[in-house]
Scaffold this motif. Structure first.
Motif, PDB file in Angstrom:
ATOM      1  N   ALA A 312       0.827  -1.208   0.000  1.00 13.77           N
ATOM      2  CA  ALA A 312       0.000   0.000   0.000  1.00 13.77           C
ATOM      3  C   ALA A 312       0.859   1.254   0.000  1.00 13.77           C
ATOM      4  CB  ALA A 312      -0.934   0.010   1.218  1.00 13.77           C
ATOM      5  N   GLY A 313       2.177   1.087   0.167  1.00 17.19           N
ATOM      6  CA  GLY A 313       3.074   2.230   0.168  1.00 17.19           C
ATOM      7  C   GLY A 313       3.906   2.370   1.418  1.00 17.19           C
ATOM      8  N   GLY A 314       3.753   1.446   2.376  1.00 18.86           N
ATOM      9  CA  GLY A 314       4.551   1.504   3.588  1.00 18.86           C
ATOM     10  C   GLY A 314       6.022   1.243   3.305  1.00 18.86           C
ATOM     11  N   ALA A 315       6.875   1.786   4.175  1.00 16.56           N
ATOM     12  CA  ALA A 315       8.312   1.583   3.998  1.00 16.56           C
ATOM     13  C   ALA A 315       8.689   0.124   4.164  1.00 16.56           C
ATOM     14  CB  ALA A 315       9.082   2.441   4.995  1.00 16.56           C
ATOM     15  N   GLY A 316       7.881  -0.627   4.920  1.00 16.39           N
ATOM     16  CA  GLY A 316       8.143  -2.046   5.107  1.00 16.39           C
ATOM     17  C   GLY A 316       9.121  -2.352   6.210  1.00 16.39           C
ATOM     18  N   ASP A 317       9.825  -1.310   6.762  1.00 16.03           N
ATOM     19  CA  ASP A 317      10.845  -1.605   7.769  1.00 16.03           C
ATOM     20  C   ASP A 317      10.491  -1.055   9.148  1.00 16.03           C
ATOM     21  OD1 ASP A 317      11.407   1.141   7.512  1.00 16.03           O
ATOM     22  OD2 ASP A 317      13.584   0.821   7.553  1.00 16.03           O
ATOM     23  N   VAL A 318       9.215  -0.749   9.368  1.00 17.02           N
ATOM     24  CA  VAL A 318       8.777  -0.371  10.713  1.00 17.02           C
ATOM     25  C   VAL A 318       8.877  -1.607  11.610  1.00 17.02           C
ATOM     26  CG1 VAL A 318       6.826   0.416  12.112  1.00 17.02           C
ATOM     27  CG2 VAL A 318       7.267   1.467   9.885  1.00 17.02           C
ATOM     28  N   THR A 319       9.547  -1.464  12.716  1.00 17.08           N
ATOM     29  CA  THR A 319       9.789  -2.606  13.607  1.00 17.08           C
ATOM     30  C   THR A 319       8.780  -2.712  14.738  1.00 17.08           C
ATOM     31  OG1 THR A 319      11.275  -1.286  14.993  1.00 17.08           O
ATOM     32  CG2 THR A 319      12.271  -2.517  13.161  1.00 17.08           C
ATOM     33  N   THR A 373      10.002   6.313  12.741  1.00 17.09           N
ATOM     34  CA  THR A 373       9.066   7.210  13.413  1.00 17.09           C
ATOM     35  C   THR A 373       8.428   6.557  14.628  1.00 17.09           C
ATOM     36  OG1 THR A 373       8.554   8.149  11.239  1.00 17.09           O
ATOM     37  CG2 THR A 373       7.060   8.695  13.051  1.00 17.09           C
ATOM     38  N   HIS A 374       8.162   5.268  14.536  1.00 17.71           N
ATOM     39  CA  HIS A 374       7.363   4.602  15.565  1.00 17.71           C
ATOM     40  C   HIS A 374       8.175   3.663  16.451  1.00 17.71           C
ATOM     41  CE1 HIS A 374       4.055   6.179  13.213  1.00 17.71           C
ATOM     42  NE2 HIS A 374       4.625   5.662  12.141  1.00 17.71           N
ATOM     43  N   ALA A 375       9.321   3.223  15.983  1.00 19.55           N
ATOM     44  CA  ALA A 375      10.195   2.353  16.764  1.00 19.55           C
ATOM     45  C   ALA A 375      11.570   2.351  16.110  1.00 19.55           C
ATOM     46  CB  ALA A 375       9.642   0.927  16.827  1.00 19.55           C
ATOM     47  N   GLY A 376      12.583   2.063  16.904  1.00 14.45           N
ATOM     48  CA  GLY A 376      13.941   2.068  16.389  1.00 14.45           C
ATOM     49  C   GLY A 376      14.356   0.711  15.861  1.00 14.45           C
ATOM     50  N   PRO A 377      15.603   0.592  15.434  1.00 15.13           N
ATOM     51  CA  PRO A 377      16.114  -0.700  14.964  1.00 15.13           C
ATOM     52  C   PRO A 377      15.943  -1.775  16.030  1.00 15.13           C
ATOM     53  CG  PRO A 377      17.642   1.071  14.423  1.00 15.13           C
ATOM     54  CD  PRO A 377      16.603   1.665  15.337  1.00 15.13           C
ATOM     55  N   LEU A 378      15.718  -3.007  15.590  1.00 17.60           N
ATOM     56  CA  LEU A 378      15.409  -4.114  16.483  1.00 17.60           C
ATOM     57  C   LEU A 378      16.578  -5.100  16.495  1.00 17.60           C
ATOM     58  CD1 LEU A 378      13.471  -5.787  18.246  1.00 17.60           C
ATOM     59  CD2 LEU A 378      12.459  -6.667  16.127  1.00 17.60           C
ATOM     60  N   THR A 379      17.107  -5.355  17.684  1.00 11.86           N
ATOM     61  CA  THR A 379      18.179  -6.335  17.833  1.00 11.86           C
ATOM     62  C   THR A 379      17.570  -7.655  18.292  1.00 11.86           C
ATOM     63  OG1 THR A 379      19.817  -4.642  18.344  1.00 11.86           O
ATOM     64  CG2 THR A 379      20.331  -6.888  19.014  1.00 11.86           C
ATOM     65  N   MET A 380      17.940  -8.732  17.594  1.00  6.75           N
ATOM     66  CA  MET A 380      17.375 -10.058  17.849  1.00  6.75           C
ATOM     67  C   MET A 380      18.479 -11.090  17.904  1.00  6.75           C
ATOM     68  SD  MET A 380      14.436  -9.816  14.878  1.00  6.75           S
ATOM     69  CE  MET A 380      15.593  -9.067  13.707  1.00  6.75           C
ATOM     70  N   THR A 381      18.321 -12.075  18.781  1.00  9.81           N
ATOM     71  CA  THR A 381      19.208 -13.223  18.804  1.00  9.81           C
ATOM     72  C   THR A 381      18.371 -14.455  18.480  1.00  9.81           C
ATOM     73  OG1 THR A 381      20.691 -12.246  20.446  1.00  9.81           O
ATOM     74  CG2 THR A 381      20.751 -14.647  20.190  1.00  9.81           C
ATOM     75  N   GLY A 382      18.767 -15.169  17.441  1.00  6.98           N
ATOM     76  CA  GLY A 382      17.982 -16.327  17.036  1.00  6.98           C
ATOM     77  C   GLY A 382      18.802 -17.299  16.213  1.00  6.98           C
ATOM     78  N   THR A 383      18.193 -18.397  15.875  1.00  6.16           N
ATOM     79  CA  THR A 383      18.821 -19.438  15.063  1.00  6.16           C
ATOM     80  C   THR A 383      18.434 -19.252  13.605  1.00  6.16           C
ATOM     81  OG1 THR A 383      18.690 -20.987  16.914  1.00  6.16           O
ATOM     82  CG2 THR A 383      19.019 -21.923  14.721  1.00  6.16           C
ATOM     83  N   VAL A 384      19.407 -19.352  12.717  1.00  7.95           N
ATOM     84  CA  VAL A 384      19.136 -19.212  11.283  1.00  7.95           C
ATOM     85  C   VAL A 384      18.405 -20.478  10.821  1.00  7.95           C
ATOM     86  CG1 VAL A 384      20.101 -18.856   8.987  1.00  7.95           C
ATOM     87  CG2 VAL A 384      21.181 -17.780  10.984  1.00  7.95           C
ATOM     88  N   HIS A 385      17.151 -20.309  10.440  1.00  5.03           N
ATOM     89  CA  HIS A 385      16.313 -21.441  10.034  1.00  5.03           C
ATOM     90  C   HIS A 385      16.402 -21.703   8.531  1.00  5.03           C
ATOM     91  CE1 HIS A 385      12.739 -24.024   9.795  1.00  5.03           C
ATOM     92  NE2 HIS A 385      12.301 -23.249   8.809  1.00  5.03           N
ATOM     93  N   ALA A 386      16.512 -20.649   7.737  1.00  2.85           N
ATOM     94  CA  ALA A 386      16.533 -20.815   6.279  1.00  2.85           C
ATOM     95  C   ALA A 386      17.154 -19.588   5.636  1.00  2.85           C
ATOM     96  CB  ALA A 386      15.120 -21.028   5.736  1.00  2.85           C
ATOM     97  N   ILE A 387      17.720 -19.799   4.447  1.00  2.00           N
ATOM     98  CA  ILE A 387      18.288 -18.725   3.625  1.00  2.00           C
ATOM     99  C   ILE A 387      17.865 -18.964   2.189  1.00  2.00           C
ATOM    100  CG2 ILE A 387      20.416 -17.666   2.764  1.00  2.00           C
ATOM    101  CD1 ILE A 387      21.803 -18.692   5.335  1.00  2.00           C
TER     102      ILE A 387
END
Length: 507
Positions: A312-319, A373-387
């Motif tokens: 719809a036009g969102g930046a797609g990277d809002v966390t 605007t609504h939240a900052g970058p998100l730091t996550m620790t997880g297991t790589v499931h697929a690439i």
């Protein structure tokens, strides 16, 4: 006045256009490469009905100029528009004399420093190809039809379904109407245009439900009247702030009485239904939707993270949405409910996960590079499931398992509309408890898959709470911004043929 055209045995028709939905409420900007332009003969390959040997292909001498379509996003940069439109015009100028031009656009492109970019481009196209060329314009129903665009087009139509399951049928109709007009040698059609002062989101006007289902069903009835060539209703694009943004009706044909009556019927029905339009699914806050999903036995349960919808036009990277999901205690245990979240861009996060490989545990940061605007970058620790490499939109996709959440992280933003978008990443959406997608109404495959579904009214550049966005340049009064406004003048305006001067303002 327009004179009858001489019929031609094999009309020469060019195809050209640029298409995107551009949110002016997103800080994102769209460059030229995002349009993935097709040029020359490859333009024809975009349309199955113009395959070699197809009846419509053999009915005219089709010449591709340039057609580019981008994922919805932020405003198009002035440089990108200048580059793409300049090449498009140069390619048109190099073609032999044209009889017709099919203008394949979306209708909601906003360009830095330019209002009504599609009408401006069409004016420049006419300066290039000459005033005698007949133009047929095809659009998304979430496009905007200014008086200028209607004037510059001889034929104009749009989708009749939302979701747009008829998108290729609409394009074929626009091409066929153009061929029929050229072969017949008939005069330029009459056009009855009515702007309707309503501006609603697509999720409130889906043809899956009433009243839009019945309002759009009437389009076929109007089109069937003698003297009518085509009829169309545009909902308009709600997430841009230009004077042209509103609903509109255009009916084209040979009979003044028929096109006028048809346009006024459709415009009246849309206006009379304005208060009945409602969201296509139950709505709530994100936390409320998650609570309802967990309490429900329906599986898979889909939740639309609507405010940052990239289609719809969102930046797609809002966390904001993913942060809320990962903070839920129910999802922090790997044995908890299985959740798929699509998606958030993070090029560096993707690169780190790719270097580490499937099965590795990584700590990465993603999102909010464009819209923080609504939240900052998100730091996550997880297991790589697929690439997965090589996606047309995302480039590279990575799935991280964080607790019971499978979070899709992409190099570039991507919409997730199809089952294979998930299964290609070793994910099983049908077996998941919750599937959370940055989307508005569910596209057909997801809709058929969902056992239940809610729209989460989340923040972002395509916020469903339209008054909250702060439109300042749309024409007022406008429903729902001015809910108590008087009934507007919905008398049909007969638009001058494209080869005659247009006078008056865009009312």
């Amino acid at each position: 006045m327009s004179q009858p055209r001489t019929a031609v045995a094999l009309p020469v028709i060019a195809i050209a256009g640029l298409g995107i939905e551009s949110s002016t409420f997103s800080p994102a900007r769209t460059g030229a490469a995002a349009f993935h332009p097709s040029r020359g003969a490859e333009v024809l390959e975009r349309y199955p009905f113009l395959a070699p040997g197809a009846p419509l292909r053999t009915a005219a001498d089709w010449r591709g100029a340039l057609v580019g379509k981008s994922l919805p996003g932020g405003m198009v940069t002035a440089a990108a528009f200048a580059e793409l439109s300049g090449e498009l015009l140069d390619r048109l100028a190099a073609l032999p004399r044209l009889d017709g031009l099919w203008y394949d656009i979306h209708g909601a492109m906003t360009v830095e420093g330019i209002d009504d970019a599609e009408a401006l481009l069409l004016a420049r196209i006419r300066e290039t190809v000459g005033p005698d060329v007949i133009v047929s314009t095809s659009m998304d129903l979430h496009g905007n039809v200014s008086r200028e665009l209607a004037h510059r087009s001889d034929l104009i139509t749009c989708y009749r379904l939302a979701p747009h399951e008829d998108h290729m049928e609409t394009k074929e109709r626009a091409a066929r109407n153009l061929v029929d007009l050229l072969v017949s040698g008939a005069p330029r059609p009459l056009k009855a245009w009515i702007p309707v002062p309503v501006l609603l989101a697509g999720e409130q006007t889906s043809t899956r439900i009433e009243p839009a289902r019945s309002v759009y069903a009437a389009v076929h009835e109007v089109e069937a009247v003698d003297g009518v060539t085509d009829a169309a209703i545009w909902v308009g694009y709600a997430w841009a702030d230009e004077p042209r943004n509103r609903a509109a009706v255009v009916v084209t044909g040979s009979s003044r009485a028929a096109v006028t009556a048809g346009a006024e019927r459709l415009a009246g029905a849309f206006w009379d239904s304005r208060r009945a339009f409602a969201f296509v699914a139950p709505t709530g806050s994100l936390d409320g939707c998650l609570d309802d999903a967990l309490a429900s036995g329906a599986r898979p349960y889909f939740v639309s993270d609507t405010g940052d919808n990239p289609t719809a036009g969102g930046a797609g990277d809002v966390t904001w949405g993913l942060q809320r999901v990962l903070a839920r205690p129910e999802f922090q245990d790997p044995a908890g409910p299985t959740v798929i979240y699509a998606s958030v861009p993070g090029p560096e996060a993707v690169a780190t996960a790719v270097r580490a490989g499937v099965g590795a545990t990584v700590t990465v940061t993603a999102g909010a590079e464009v819209d923080d605007t609504h939240a900052g970058p998100l730091t996550m620790t997880g297991t790589v499931h697929a690439i997965k490499h090589g996606d047309r939109d995302a480039g590279t996709e990575v799935v991280l398992r964080i607790g019971s959440v499978y979070a899709i992280v992409t190099k570039l933003r991507k919409p997730y509309h199809h089952e294979h978008d998930f299964t290609d990443l070793s994910l099983d959406p049908r077996g998941a408890d919750l599937v959370i997608v940055k989307i508005g109404y569910l596209e057909p495959e997801l809709f058929d898959m969902a056992a239940d579904w809610k729209l989460a009214l989340t923040p972002g550049g395509v916020d469903q709470d339209l008054p909250r966005l702060g439109h300042r340049r749309i024409r007022r009064p406008m429903f729902p911004y001015d809910a108590a406004m008087p009934d507007p003048d919905l008398t049909a305006r007969l638009i001058a043929p494209s080869d005659e001067p247009l006078t008056g303002d865009d009312e």
